[in-house]
Design an enzyme around this catalytic site. Structure first.
Site, PDB file in Angstrom:
ATOM      1  N   LYS A 131      -5.689  -4.788 -12.688  1.00 55.75           N
ATOM      2  CA  LYS A 131      -6.550  -5.269 -11.595  1.00 55.75           C
ATOM      3  C   LYS A 131      -7.008  -4.146 -10.659  1.00 55.75           C
ATOM      4  O   LYS A 131      -8.087  -4.217 -10.082  1.00 55.75           O
ATOM      5  CB  LYS A 131      -5.850  -6.376 -10.805  1.00 55.75           C
ATOM      6  N   GLY A 170       1.326  -6.864  -5.541  1.00 59.97           N
ATOM      7  CA  GLY A 170      -0.043  -7.155  -5.947  1.00 59.97           C
ATOM      8  C   GLY A 170      -0.415  -8.613  -5.728  1.00 59.97           C
ATOM      9  O   GLY A 170      -1.507  -8.922  -5.237  1.00 59.97           O
ATOM     10  N   THR A 208      11.390  -5.190   1.351  1.00 62.14           N
ATOM     11  CA  THR A 208      11.042  -3.873   1.875  1.00 62.14           C
ATOM     12  C   THR A 208       9.984  -4.108   2.947  1.00 62.14           C
ATOM     13  O   THR A 208       8.794  -4.262   2.656  1.00 62.14           O
ATOM     14  CB  THR A 208      10.448  -2.998   0.741  1.00 62.14           C
TER      15      THR A 208
END
Ligand code: ATR
Length: 274
Positions: free
Chosen positions: A71, A135, A157
């Site tokens: 992508k 993503g 994170t």
């Protein structure tokens, strides 16, 4: 000449896009919009995405869908980018127009449409929690802002979530949290955009996270993930997988290519019953 489309990915054998688009095209049988064929699942080598797109263009394809892991490469290959794809840093729909390659991203649109239209949740001003900053989360965050959801993002994170939200439109600030900070907070919609389900893992959500009447939305589909089980056991009123999103993002790609909107409900029903 009948227009040709395809989907490119690696792996790709699992893709339902050809079935979905074939059903869409059947809705416009005998009309120009229905004069298309979408049957190829193309496995591109990991270092061969651009060459694969070039081949399709030479073979007069009109466009393609792009899935993992290409992508971002599709974004770079696009000569004209729609704003929502630019923000998402990902392209899942390419339209070939002469020498130009138009890049768009329909994932976030598909998610919002599934939640608001198919599941009937009005999310304007509602407390929405987006889990993840990879993503999948990037693809859907801006459309959630755009519909004026009151958005919070959580990621293991936390820096990744901060970087993600900093890149978005400044008018809509999202709050960013660690999982520990969610204790005592409640949300109307909780969306799992992490890949935790793939590993049969459960993000560290505290119990009590679901407000009364809340929707738990898993962006993956095909099986009940630990997040979906957790949601059912912890008071979510509705638990949904991402199957409706899959069909809705496809419908938006179809619209980009063919200029008409297919009905999604019969396609969702037909594929679910297979
Ligand atoms: P994708 O493209 O599917 O989003 P990715 O870019 O590798 O895949 O991102 C995976 C996302 O799932 C990340 O947000 C990751 O959290 P970290 O950034 O902290 O690694 C999240 N994730 C994966 N497994 C998880 C788990 N067990 N609990 C919580 N978050 C998880």
């Amino acid at each position: 000449m009948t227009d040709k489309y395809a989907v490119i990915g690696n792996p790709i054998a699992h893709s339902k896009s050809p079935e979905i688009h074939t059903m869409f095209a059947e809705q416009f049988k005998g009309k120009p919009a229905g004069d298309m064929v979408y049957k190829d699942r193309i496995l591109a080598p990991l270092d061969g995405f651009a060459a694969t797109v070039e081949r399709l263009r030479k073979e007069s394809y009109k466009g393609c869908n792009v899935t993992v892991p290409f992508k971002f490469e599709a974004l770079q290959l696009s000569t004209r980018l729609i704003g929502r794809a630019q923000v998402a840093r990902a392209v899942n729909t390419l339209k070939f127009e002469g020498n130009a390659i138009l890049g768009d991203n329909t994932d976030g649109f598909g998610l919002v449409r599934d939640i608001t239209k198919n599941l009937g949740f009005d999310i304007v001003g509602k407390h929405v929690l987006l889990m993840g900053a990879g993503g999948a989360a990037h693809g859907v965050a801006q459309p959630l802002f755009d519909i004026n959801a009151n958005l919070a993002v959580v990621n293991r994170t936390v820096e990744k979530a901060q970087r993600m939200t900093a890149a978005f439109d400044k008018q809509h600030q999202a709050t960013v949290h660690t999982y520990e900070e969610l204790v005592g907070q409640r949300f109307d919609v909780v969306i799992n955009a992490t890949s935790s389900g793939l590993a049969d893992e459960m993000p560290a959500l505290p119990p009590g996270i679901f407000a009364p009447g809340a929707l738990a939305y898993e962006m993956m589909y095909g099986r009940e993930t630990p997040f979906m089980k957790f949601a059912s056991a912890n008071g979510a009123a509705v638990v949904s997988d991402g199957f409706g999103m899959l069909v809705e993002q496809a419908a938006e790609s179809f619209f980009i290519w063919r200029g008409v909107r297919p009905e999604t409900a019969p396609v969702i029903a037909a594929l679910r019953n297979r």
